[in-house]
Enzyme design. Structure first.
Site, PDB file in Angstrom:
ATOM      1  CD  GLU A 174       0.860   0.355   3.035  1.00 55.58           C
ATOM      2  OE1 GLU A 174       0.818   1.604   2.928  1.00 55.58           O
ATOM      3  OE2 GLU A 174       1.822  -0.244   3.538  1.00 55.58           O
ATOM      4  CD  GLU A 317       7.499   1.639  -1.020  1.00 53.48           C
ATOM      5  OE1 GLU A 317       8.215   0.838  -1.693  1.00 53.48           O
ATOM      6  OE2 GLU A 317       7.857   2.797  -0.778  1.00 53.48           O
TER       7      GLU A 317
END
Length: 350
Positions: A174, A317
């Site tokens: 994310e 991430e």
């Protein structure tokens, strides 16, 4: 869209994997957790010789209205700037995607800042924008229930695209400024844990910034009063669009019998939301690492999870899960490539 049930684990494939492990040229159980991981992968995929390569790395991006309360060390515009970095190949997750020959998608489900044309048209970026970021949870629900479901559907579609492309494992990450605030609020509701023990410094807040962030979450929960027995309503009240999309990707990946390699704090909270919506999901989850965010320990406990790595990471991430991926690959290669005693002409009792 939320599945009533997921495919059952394949006990026959798992038993075949166990039998093969016990015939390999090593003392039974001598490779410890790696052997258990191999059996788990066999049960998930329904194959006695599972494979996790190539993996898919799905990075969901969205903004949060609560960023207006200065709960992050960085301004909201950084979300869009990092999306541009992902498409340019310059982020940490890009490095690991190249290392593992992974299929990488960046899915915009709610970035508020307009993208430059070259970024918006980049083949690595998928536009699934539900709205321009969530609302400020201090003032109203972050989104509607329908918007949460739309974001979950976008996540499920990404998982299905990955399966259709031949990917054998999902790494779900994310990007979203202020998403540790939303994740902490979700976790506090779903577990009943005190906000004070869940809130960390996120992208680098100092002690006063952490105290302010904690106060914002407490006030938002007091204003929204989400029901812990209504995970979708809680997600809509204080969650994030990318968190909803990650929850959908977990469920969509499980429907495709894909092992789900969970990243850090935010991904684990998304997995907790998804599991509350569909309890059978837990059997598909493999936890990559333990984050430095203090709330991650409670989230892991709520899922009865033991991460593979503890490297002091807190980037997000999907990077921690990407670092753990080679362990899954090694477990598969152990099953398929190591010689048995019969193959090697070695007496099992010698």
């Amino acid at each position: 869209m939320i599945p009533d049930r997921l495919p059952q684990l394949d006990s026959i494939a798992a038993e075949r994997a166990v039998r093969r492990l016990d015939r390999l040229t090593k003392p039974p159980g001598s490779l410890g957790r790696l052997e258990r991981l191999a059996v788990e992968l066999a049960a998930i995929q329904g194959e006695s010789l599972p494979q996790v390569a190539p993996p898919a790395m799905l990075v969901f991006a969205a903004d949060h209205g609560v960023a207006a309360e200065r709960v992050s060390a960085f301004p909201q515009e950084v979300t869009a700037q990092m999306v541009a970095n992902f498409t340019a190949g310059g982020a940490a997750i890009n490095v690991f995607a190249r290392q593992h020959a992974a299929h990488l998608e960046v899915i915009d489900v709610g970035v508020a800042t307009p993208m430059p044309d070259d970024v918006a048209r980049h083949p690595r970026l998928v536009n699934e924008k539900v709205r321009l970021g969530t609302a400020n949870m201090l003032e109203s629900d972050a989104m509607t229930r329908d918007e949460a479901l739309q974001a979950m559907a976008a996540g499920a579609r990404a998982a299905k695209r990955a399966a259709a492309a031949g990917c054998r494992c999902l790494i779900i990450g994310e990007m979203g400024i202020a998403n540790t605030t939303a994740s902490s609020a979700l976790l506090a509701v779903l577990t009943g844990g005190p906000v004070a023990g869940l809130v960390g410094n996120g992208t680098g807040l100092d002690a006063s910034g952490v105290a302010h962030k904690r106060s914002v979450i407490e006030r938002a929960l007091g204003a929204r009063r989400p029901d812990r027995n209504d995970p979708l309503g809680t997600l809509a009240a204080v969650g994030g669009l990318e968190i909803a999309a990650m929850a959908g990707a977990f469920l969509g990946g499980a429907e495709q019998r894909l092992p789900l390699l969970v990243d850090g704090f935010i991904a684990t909270v998304a997995a907790l939301v998804a599991r509350r919506l569909c309890p059978g999901l837990r059997e598909y989850l493999i936890f990559g690492h333990r984050s430095q965010e203090p709330g991650h320990e409670l989230a892991l406990k709520a899922l009865d999870a033991r991460p593979l790595l503890d490297f002091g990471l807190r980037l997000g991430e999907g990077t921690g899960a990407a670092l753990a991926f080679p362990l899954l690959d090694s477990a598969c290669r152990l099953l398929s490539e190591m010689a048995t005693f019969d193959d090697a002409g070695i007496g099992a009792g010698s």
